[in-house]
Each structure stands twice: as structure tokens, then as C-alpha cells.
Design a protein around this motif. Sequence first.
Motif, PDB file in Angstrom:
ATOM      1  N   LEU A 134       0.952  -1.233  -0.095  1.00 17.64           N
ATOM      2  CA  LEU A 134       0.066  -0.271  -0.007  1.00 17.64           C
ATOM      3  C   LEU A 134       0.826   1.163   0.007  1.00 17.64           C
ATOM      4  CD1 LEU A 134      -2.999  -1.093   2.145  1.00 17.64           C
ATOM      5  CD2 LEU A 134      -2.822  -0.811  -0.054  1.00 17.64           C
ATOM      6  N   LEU A 135       1.912   1.054   0.705  1.00 19.90           N
ATOM      7  CA  LEU A 135       2.802   2.286   0.702  1.00 19.90           C
ATOM      8  C   LEU A 135       3.413   2.292  -0.503  1.00 19.90           C
ATOM      9  CD1 LEU A 135       4.637   1.973   4.207  1.00 19.90           C
ATOM     10  CD2 LEU A 135       2.855   3.621   3.577  1.00 19.90           C
ATOM     11  N   GLU A 136       3.892   1.541  -1.229  1.00 23.96           N
ATOM     12  CA  GLU A 136       4.397   1.640  -2.738  1.00 23.96           C
ATOM     13  C   GLU A 136       3.715   2.198  -3.324  1.00 23.96           C
ATOM     14  OE1 GLU A 136       5.818  -2.079  -4.334  1.00 23.96           O
ATOM     15  OE2 GLU A 136       6.660  -2.906  -2.352  1.00 23.96           O
ATOM     16  N   ILE A 137       2.245   2.091  -3.553  1.00 22.19           N
ATOM     17  CA  ILE A 137       1.557   2.557  -4.643  1.00 22.19           C
ATOM     18  C   ILE A 137       0.761   3.715  -3.953  1.00 22.19           C
ATOM     19  CG2 ILE A 137       0.959   0.201  -5.548  1.00 22.19           C
ATOM     20  CD1 ILE A 137      -1.859   0.231  -4.117  1.00 22.19           C
ATOM     21  N   GLY A 138       1.096   4.513  -2.771  1.00 19.75           N
ATOM     22  CA  GLY A 138       0.444   5.542  -2.223  1.00 19.75           C
ATOM     23  C   GLY A 138      -0.778   5.394  -1.506  1.00 19.75           C
ATOM     24  N   GLY A 139      -1.055   4.274  -1.286  1.00 19.32           N
ATOM     25  CA  GLY A 139      -2.483   4.139  -0.690  1.00 19.32           C
ATOM     26  C   GLY A 139      -3.513   4.162  -1.464  1.00 19.32           C
ATOM     27  N   TYR A 140      -4.836   4.668  -1.124  1.00 24.17           N
ATOM     28  CA  TYR A 140      -6.167   4.635  -1.880  1.00 24.17           C
ATOM     29  C   TYR A 140      -6.032   5.956  -2.579  1.00 24.17           C
ATOM     30  CZ  TYR A 140      -8.193   0.968   0.793  1.00 24.17           C
ATOM     31  OH  TYR A 140      -8.616  -0.236   1.487  1.00 24.17           O
ATOM     32  N   GLU A 141      -6.680   5.977  -3.914  1.00 24.46           N
ATOM     33  CA  GLU A 141      -6.823   7.214  -4.674  1.00 24.46           C
ATOM     34  C   GLU A 141      -7.752   8.092  -4.248  1.00 24.46           C
ATOM     35  OE1 GLU A 141      -5.207   8.778  -7.301  1.00 24.46           O
ATOM     36  OE2 GLU A 141      -4.032   7.415  -7.644  1.00 24.46           O
ATOM     37  N   HIS A 142      -7.713   9.430  -3.926  1.00 26.75           N
ATOM     38  CA  HIS A 142      -8.475  10.362  -3.252  1.00 26.75           C
ATOM     39  C   HIS A 142      -9.759  10.778  -4.285  1.00 26.75           C
ATOM     40  CE1 HIS A 142      -5.910  11.034   0.317  1.00 26.75           C
ATOM     41  NE2 HIS A 142      -5.107  10.647  -0.673  1.00 26.75           N
TER      42      HIS A 142
ATOM     43  N   GLU B 142     -10.734   0.386  -7.460  1.00 27.55           N
ATOM     44  CA  GLU B 142      -9.537   1.203  -7.944  1.00 27.55           C
ATOM     45  C   GLU B 142      -8.257   0.622  -7.483  1.00 27.55           C
ATOM     46  OE1 GLU B 142      -6.262   3.786  -9.170  1.00 27.55           O
ATOM     47  OE2 GLU B 142      -7.198   3.454  -7.130  1.00 27.55           O
ATOM     48  N   LEU B 143      -8.008   0.406  -5.989  1.00 29.09           N
ATOM     49  CA  LEU B 143      -7.130  -0.058  -5.447  1.00 29.09           C
ATOM     50  C   LEU B 143      -6.597  -1.319  -5.840  1.00 29.09           C
ATOM     51  CD1 LEU B 143      -5.115   0.449  -3.026  1.00 29.09           C
ATOM     52  CD2 LEU B 143      -6.596  -0.834  -1.646  1.00 29.09           C
ATOM     53  N   ILE B 144      -7.463  -2.163  -6.043  1.00 30.02           N
ATOM     54  CA  ILE B 144      -7.130  -3.806  -6.342  1.00 30.02           C
ATOM     55  C   ILE B 144      -6.534  -3.566  -7.843  1.00 30.02           C
ATOM     56  CG2 ILE B 144      -8.052  -5.867  -6.822  1.00 30.02           C
ATOM     57  CD1 ILE B 144      -7.469  -5.189  -3.859  1.00 30.02           C
ATOM     58  N   VAL B 145      -7.280  -2.769  -8.632  1.00 26.08           N
ATOM     59  CA  VAL B 145      -6.801  -2.707 -10.172  1.00 26.08           C
ATOM     60  C   VAL B 145      -5.400  -2.138 -10.286  1.00 26.08           C
ATOM     61  CG1 VAL B 145      -7.322  -1.703 -12.457  1.00 26.08           C
ATOM     62  CG2 VAL B 145      -9.163  -2.483 -10.932  1.00 26.08           C
ATOM     63  N   ARG B 146      -5.279  -1.023  -9.483  1.00 23.72           N
ATOM     64  CA  ARG B 146      -3.803  -0.478  -9.200  1.00 23.72           C
ATOM     65  C   ARG B 146      -2.732  -1.453  -8.860  1.00 23.72           C
ATOM     66  NH1 ARG B 146      -2.370   3.642  -5.570  1.00 23.72           N
ATOM     67  NH2 ARG B 146      -4.724   3.889  -5.199  1.00 23.72           N
ATOM     68  N   ILE B 147      -3.051  -2.352  -8.006  1.00 23.27           N
ATOM     69  CA  ILE B 147      -2.343  -3.347  -7.394  1.00 23.27           C
ATOM     70  C   ILE B 147      -1.736  -4.108  -8.340  1.00 23.27           C
ATOM     71  CG2 ILE B 147      -1.927  -5.204  -5.839  1.00 23.27           C
ATOM     72  CD1 ILE B 147      -3.532  -3.815  -3.499  1.00 23.27           C
ATOM     73  N   HIS B 148      -2.690  -4.678  -9.086  1.00 20.23           N
ATOM     74  CA  HIS B 148      -2.534  -5.811 -10.437  1.00 20.23           C
ATOM     75  C   HIS B 148      -1.576  -4.796 -11.258  1.00 20.23           C
ATOM     76  CE1 HIS B 148      -4.962  -9.109  -9.793  1.00 20.23           C
ATOM     77  NE2 HIS B 148      -5.998  -8.363  -9.535  1.00 20.23           N
ATOM     78  N   ARG B 149      -1.911  -3.686 -11.635  1.00 17.25           N
ATOM     79  CA  ARG B 149      -1.192  -2.872 -12.822  1.00 17.25           C
ATOM     80  C   ARG B 149       0.528  -2.525 -12.111  1.00 17.25           C
ATOM     81  NH1 ARG B 149      -2.874   2.744 -15.440  1.00 17.25           N
ATOM     82  NH2 ARG B 149      -1.094   3.040 -16.603  1.00 17.25           N
ATOM     83  N   HIS B 150       0.474  -2.330 -10.576  1.00 16.38           N
ATOM     84  CA  HIS B 150       1.774  -2.110 -10.248  1.00 16.38           C
ATOM     85  C   HIS B 150       2.726  -3.349 -10.096  1.00 16.38           C
ATOM     86  CE1 HIS B 150       4.874  -0.447  -7.537  1.00 16.38           C
ATOM     87  NE2 HIS B 150       4.713  -1.382  -6.588  1.00 16.38           N
ATOM     88  N   MET B 151       2.159  -4.398  -9.850  1.00 17.07           N
ATOM     89  CA  MET B 151       2.835  -5.801  -9.707  1.00 17.07           C
ATOM     90  C   MET B 151       3.148  -6.250 -11.082  1.00 17.07           C
ATOM     91  SD  MET B 151       3.084  -5.917  -6.392  1.00 17.07           S
ATOM     92  CE  MET B 151       3.861  -7.631  -5.997  1.00 17.07           C
ATOM     93  N   ARG B 152       2.281  -6.133 -12.164  1.00 15.83           N
ATOM     94  CA  ARG B 152       2.685  -6.655 -13.400  1.00 15.83           C
ATOM     95  C   ARG B 152       3.550  -5.510 -14.133  1.00 15.83           C
ATOM     96  NH1 ARG B 152      -0.181 -10.891 -15.478  1.00 15.83           N
ATOM     97  NH2 ARG B 152      -1.727 -11.819 -13.894  1.00 15.83           N
TER      98      ARG B 152
END
Length: 476
Positions: free
Chosen positions: A270-278, A286-296
Amino acid sequence: MNVALITEMATQLVMYLAYICLLVVLFRNFISLMQLLIASYVFATRVKPSAISMDLWQRYGDLALPVSVIVPAFNEELSIVQSVRSILALEYPEHEVIVVNDGSDDRTIQELIDGFDCVPSDREQIAVLQHTKILGVYQSRKHPNLVVIDKENGRKADASNAGIGFARTPLVCVIDADSIIETDGLLRATEPFMYDTGKVVAVGGAIRIANGCEIRGGSLRKIGISKDWLPRFQIVEYLRAFLTARVANAEANSLMLISGAFGIFRRSVLLEIGGYEHDTVAEDLELIVRIHRHMREQKREYKIGFVPEIVCWTEAPTTWAGLRNQRARWQQGALETLIRHRRMILNPRYGRIGMFSMFQVVVEDVIGPPAELIGYLVIPAALWLGVMDPTMAILFLCVTVLFGTGLSIGTLALEELQLKRTPSALDLVRVGLAAFVENFGYRQANLAFRLSGIGRHFRKDTSWAAVPREGFNADN
């Protein structure tokens, strides 16, 4: 252009729309059937929880990672004390509770201070992820593991980020303030992390409707079914969502949503991706999609898991206005997320997430709702104009009503065979009846609410549509 030509073009348009709507509905129901079959396989082949597994937890509890349970709260004076009590009473070796009052204009913060004997604390925030000002930090004198954060209003994502910044544990669990976690829910939900080699970055758990249940002192005492039809319809929806769709998607490591009502995450990710979008109204998707995107994009191995056992109970909207606000917000948030991460759609770089899962979200949340709603209008028109075979109209009826009801009944049967959490045979009949009746009014209203969410997005209406709550009590 003569009238005859205009009439012919309009007739052709009605025919094409009718067949497109039928194809979209067929595709959505085919996906739902595949999910039910996969979920049935998962339930049939998995190792079921037992008393022995709980003994292992008690014997080897020191292997469990510490967890910070973050509770964003806005105007939750009716249920906040009971909810926090239930979290404090969870069966878990080491967990802290961080309640974040997000600028409530009712007595939420005072209820917390009075209910748990909180006093000012000098605890500092490790990471600043929120955009608004922290007004105060409090520590409970009754419960050393309870911290209360008072901040300016910034909505749920901002409040969650504030809590993540104050957390000091490897795992963080974010839940809704109007939710009740089962006593061993945190244990079951963190089990995938316990047996993991570092790949698991997030885990979701099954959510059920609390309306009609007996809840005392912040704990679920007796499972019940609401007397009102609106919560019953939502029970059917939640069963389909959590026992089929998410179980199946998690099995394929393509889970796209962990409910905002309950989710556990590695704090480091969560810290790597900056937490939740505001700036979104569906921060959980949005958080889960961004985690997928970040890790891939980082080309890192990862897994997002799901626990099919019920871990959390939440209060469902009891009015049509509340339901409309909730579903419109969900739809608006889904559209926002898809647009924000549109480069992932059908992009081989993102593997099955881009090639299948994101496309599925497009069909489910963008194309599907208007297509089905339009189908209820254009298919009768096509029949009346004589440009559609009556067999096709019957097929549309079957896949929207009969087939849809069959999928719901199949999910209910799966729940009864595997989890056995419906109180009685009469309650099973009530929920089964709701699975049929929902097709005549409720389903169409939901589609209209989702269309209004699309409208809110294009109007750039980012105001938060509140969902009125009644609060937990013994008679709900």
C-alpha cells in the motif's frame, strides 16, 4: 428523405439493438454460469476449516503476523461503539484498532472518547498519505490497542490513508464502520498470509447482510433474515457476488475487487502505490486494479486471495433512495476506474488481467446494464414490428429471468451445502423466493440506478451520495 425510408431505418435499428442486447445478456449469463461451476469445484476440492485448524491457531498463534484494523468512520454515532467493541474482541494473537473519524458532524468522535475512555496521545504518523489535516490523536485507557484519529473530512479513501500512515504492523485490515467481523474472521482472513512465501499481497473475505440478525454488544448473536424484501434481494446479490464470482476469480488469480467492507493488505505494498486514490468514489475497486497494474509492471509474482467463509456482516440499505445512492456510486466508480486504467484493457502486457478481467469489467459495468435495460424496451418493439422471431424474445426472457433465477438458486444451494449459514428451511425458501421475485422490478431498478451512476460520471458529479443507516440493534 421520405417517411418510408425513415421507418425502415428505424425498424432495422430496433432489430439490431434487440439482437445486440440479447447477445450481451447471453455473454454475461455464460460468464456467471462458468463462475458457478468453478466455485463449485473449488468448494468440492478445498480443505474445509475445522476445529482442528483452530487448535493449530491456538498452538502456533505466534506465527500470525500482527494486524492493524483500520476503521474509517463518518457520521456513525449509531453503531460505532458496538462495531469497535466487536473488533477489539476478535480472536487474534496481536492486533491494534485504529478508528479514523473523518470530520463527522454528528457525535461519532464523542461517542468514541466517552465509550472507550480516550485521552490525547503523542503517537506520531509514520507515513503521511492523506490530504487533510489531523486534528487529534487519542489513546484508550481501557484498551491499550485502540487508537482514535480525528481529522478533517476527506472521505473514506483519505481516512483509510490516514490510518495506514499511523499503522505499525505488516498487515492492515480496512473495514467499514458499519460492519461486524465474526469473532474468528480475522484469523481466517489472515491464514493465506501465514502459509504464504511472500506472494500474497491482499485477501478479501465473504460479506453477508446483517439486516434481520440479532447483534448485541457489537457481536453477532443470531443469524436472521430481514422481514423486508429489499434486504432479502441484496442477500441474493451478495451470495452471487461472494460465493461464485469472487471465489472463481480468486481461483484464477484474477480477483478484481476486494470489498471496502473488509479487506487485508500488506502495508508495504500500500505504501509503494501511495495508498487509496482520493479522487474516486470506488476506492476499493481502483485500489485492487492499481495493485494488479503495479505488480505486473514491476514483473513481480503476487497473489490476491479470497476467503469464502463469512468474515464480516454489513448493514444493507433499507430504502430505495439509499440503494439508488449506493449502486449509482458503485457504477460511477467502476467507470472512473476503467477510464483511469484504460491502457490495461486487452493489453497483453498485463496478462490475464488485461486480456480477460478488465474486458469482463467493461462488459459487466459499462455495456451490460444499459444493454439489458434497453433490451426490455426494444425486444417487445421488435416483436411488435415483426422483425424478431418470437423464439428470440422467449430466449431473452429465459436468460434474464429463468436462467438468472437458476444461477441464484444454484449459489444458494452451494452456500447451504458448504457453509450452512442460513438459519432455517423457511429462511432458505424466503431467500429462494427473493431470487425469483427480484427479476420483476428490483433488477430493472438496479439497472436504472447504475445508468444514473454513468450519468453522474459524465456530469462530473463527485459529491458523496450518502446511504442512510439504521444502526445495529436486537430487532433489525
